[in-house]
Design a protein around this motif. Structure first.
Motif, short mmCIF file in Angstrom:
data_model
loop_
_atom_site.label_atom_id
_atom_site.label_comp_id
_atom_site.label_asym_id
_atom_site.label_seq_id
_atom_site.Cartn_x
_atom_site.Cartn_y
_atom_site.Cartn_z
N LYS A 90 0.82 -1.20 0.00
CA LYS A 90 0.00 0.00 0.00
C LYS A 90 0.86 1.26 0.00
CE LYS A 90 -4.44 -1.52 1.56
NZ LYS A 90 -5.68 -1.06 2.20
N THR A 94 0.50 3.89 -3.06
CA THR A 94 0.03 5.21 -2.67
C THR A 94 1.03 6.27 -3.08
OG1 THR A 94 -1.16 4.29 -0.79
CG2 THR A 94 -0.73 6.63 -0.74
N GLN A 456 -7.09 3.35 0.04
CA GLN A 456 -6.54 3.52 1.37
C GLN A 456 -7.45 2.99 2.46
OE1 GLN A 456 -5.65 7.72 1.55
NE2 GLN A 456 -3.79 7.51 0.32
#
Length: 477
Positions: A90, A94, A456
Motif C-alpha cells: 500500500k 500510494t 486507502q
C-alpha cells in the motif's frame, strides 16, 4: 609428488563444483521465476533495475505479493520482503499513484458539491488563466515520450484491487471534437486490465485524429479504429461505430466481462471499483433503456419484423454483458434484425440494442423477461442506470438544469454538482469542458479522491442495491 597434489586439488574442485552447482541452479531458477512471472505486467518494469516485482500466486488466495529488489543477486532480500508485504504494497502504490493532488486551482470543489454556489467572476477569470487549452499539437508533442506523458498526466497504471484485476471492462468512446476532453475522460476511466476502443468521426480534421492516435499508442489496451464513419443523427451511422468497436473488442481481448459505450462528452459518476461492484451485482443482466409506449410510428411494416420481435425504443448507450455483445455481433438473428431495421425504421440506432434485450424468446444472454418499459429509479422493476440524462421534455428523467439546455439535453454546470455527487447511475451525459470547466474539473477531483480513499480503506461501497432489480433477477440465463 607435485602431480599428485595437483590431481587431488583438481578432484577437490570438481567435487566442490558438483556440490554447489545444484544450489546455484536452484536459486537461479527461483530468481528467474519471480522475474518472468512479472514481465507480463510491464507497468513495473524499470530499465535500470526491477522495483516492486510482482507475482500472482493463485494457490495463496490470489494475493498480489510485492517485492523490492535493486539487484538480481539478492534473492534472500526478496524472501525477507514477503513478511512486510501488506504494509509495503500500500505504501508503494500510494506513493506512486496518489502522491499528487487532483484538486483544481482557485476553487474549493468540496463546497461546490455541498450547495449551489455562484462563482466569483474575478476568481473564475483567474481560473481560466491558469487552465490553458491543450491543443492536438500539444498532444502530438507530449506523446513523443510515452513514459513521461503517462506520468505527467497522472494515469493510474495499476489495477489497485484484486476484484478490479479479475473483472476487466470494455469501453468504446465515440468522439468528434475536443481531444483534451476525450483524453481526460480516458485518463479518468483508464486501468491496465480494461480495454478501450475509440472512434473518431470522419468529419473531424486530421490533426485531432492524429493526436488521439498518438495517445492510444502509449497504451497496449487503447486503440483507435482505422475506419472512420461519418456519423449522422437518426441514421445507422450512429450505430455502426459501436458495432465496429464491439467486434474489435471481442477479437482483441478474451477476458473482459461487460461493455459500456460512451461519447466524448460523458463522465463517470462511479469509480472503476464501484463500476466493477455494480456490474458484478448485475450478474450477467443488461442495463438497457426501453420504451414501448413511445415507439409507435418509428418503423413501417412492423408485421414483417423478423423472428417475431416486438420493436422497442431506447438509448443507444448501454451497459451489457459480453454474452450480449457476442450475440449482437455473431448471431444470424441479430444480423437479420439489424438489416430489417436499417430498411424499415427511423432512427434505427435507438431500436437495435433495446429490441435485442427485450425479446427474451431470442435467447440473448442477460435479456429481460418482464415488461420492458423503463421505470423511475424508485421503482425496483426496471430503472435505467447506465446513464444519467437530464432531458428537457417532461419525462421520468426530467429535473432542474442549472447549466444550460442544448438540443433538449442538460449540459451540466457547477451548480449541478450537488445533484451529480449523489446520483446512482454509472455515467452522466453531458459535459462541455470549455463551457463549464469548473464543473468538469470538480468531477475529476471527486472521482480521483474517491479512488484514493477506496484504495486507502477510507471509503466503502455496497452494491447490494443494484442486485435487487427485477431486470437483474428475471433475465435470460
Amino acid at each position: 609428488m607435485s602431480s599428485k597434489i595437483y590431481f587431488d586439488c583438481r578432484k577437490f574442485i570438481i567435487i566442490l563444483f558438483m556440490i554447489c552447482i545444484p544450489y546455484y541452479l536452484y536459486f537461479l531458477k527461483f530468481s528467474y521465476f519471480l522475474i518472468s512471472e512479472h514481465t507480463l505486467d510491464k507497468t513495473y518494469i524499470n530499465t535500470t533495475s526491477f522495483r516492486m516485482i510482482e507475482i500472482s500466486n493463485t494457490s495463496r488466495r490470489n494475493n498480489r505479493i510485492k517485492y523490492y529488489r535493486k539487484s538480481l543477486n539478492k534473492v534472500s532480500d526478496m524472501i525477507q520482503t514477503q513478511i512486510k508485504e501488506p504494509k509495503m504494497q500500500k505504501q508503494s502504490i500510494t506513493k506512486t499513484f496518489f502522491s499528487r493532488s487532483r484538486n483544481i486551482p482557485i476553487f474549493n470543489c468540496s463546497r461546490l458539491f455541498e450547495s449551489i454556489t455562484i462563482l466569483d467572476v474575478s476568481l473564475y477569470v483567474r481560473f481560466l488563466n491558469k487552465t490553458p487549452i491543450i491543443t492536438p499539437q500539444n498532444y502530438m508533442e507530449s506523446t513523443r515520450n510515452c513514459s513521461s506523458f503517462i506520468t505527467d498526466r497522472g494515469y493510474i497504471t495499476h489495477h489497485l484491487t484484486v476484484e478490479e484485476r479479475n473483472f476487466p471492462i470494455a469501453f468504446s468512446i465515440l468522439m468528434y471534437k475536443d481531444v483534451d476532453q476525450v483524453e481526460r475522460l480516458l485518463r479518468t476511466i483508464y486501468r491496465p486490465q480494461n480495454i478501450y476502443c475509440i472512434h473518431v468521426d470522419s468529419k473531424t480534421d486530421d490533426a485531432l485524429y492524429s493526436a488521439i492516435q498518438n495517445v492510444s499508442h502509449c497504451f497496449d489496451n487503447v486503440f483507435v479504429l482505422n475506419k472512420r464513419v461519418n456519423v449522422k443523427w437518426g441514421e445507422m451511422s450512429v450505430l455502426e461505430p459501436e458495432l465496429l468497436c464491439m467486434k474489435e473488442l471481442l477479437t482483441r481481448n478474451k477476458r473482459w466481462k461487460y461493455f459500456i459505450n460512451l461519447t466524448g462528452q460523458e463522465f463517470p459518476l462511479k469509480t472503476n471499483y464501484e463500476l466493477v461492484k455494480i456490474l458484478q451485482a448485475y450478474n450477467g443482466s443488461n442495463d438497457v433503456e426501453t420504451s414501448v409506449r413511445e415507439f409507435t410510428t418509428r418503423c413501417v411494416n412492423k408485421t414483417s419484423a423478423p423472428h417475431g420481435i416486438r420493436v422497442t425504443k431506447g438509448a443507444v448507450h448501454v451497459a451489457v454483458s459480453r454474452g450480449f455483445v457476442e450475440y449482437a455481433i455473431y448471431d444470424q438473428r441479430a444480423h437479420d434484425i439489424l438489416t430489417w431495421m436499417n430498411k424499415s425504421c427511423y432512427i434505427p440506432d435507438e431500436a437495435f440494442f433495446t429490441t435485442l434485450n427485450h425479446n427474451p424468446h431470442l435467447g440473448v444472454p442477460g435479456a429481460y423477461k418482464g415488461h420492458p418499459e423503463t421505470t423511475v429509479m424508485a421503482n425496483s422493476r426496471k430503472p435505467y442506470l447506465a446513464r444519467y440524462k437530464n432531458r428537457q421534455r417532461i419525462s421520468i428523467y426530467h429535473s432542474t438544469c442549472r447549466g444550460k439546455w442544448v438540443r433538449g439535453m442538460c449540459v451540466y454546470g457547477h451548480k449541478d454538482l450537488p445533484v451529480l455527487r449523489g446520483r446512482r447511475e454509472l455515467f452522466a451525459n453531458k459535459f462541455h469542458l470549455h463551457t463549464f470547466p469548473v464543473a468538469y474539473g470538480c468531477m475529476e477531483e471527486l472521482i480521483f479522491n474517491r479512488t484514493r480513499d477506496e484504495f486507502q480503506g477510507k471509503r466503502k461501497f455496497n452494491a447490494s442495491w443494484y442486485s435487487t432489480f427485477d431486470f437483474v433477477t428475471n433475465k435470460v440465463e
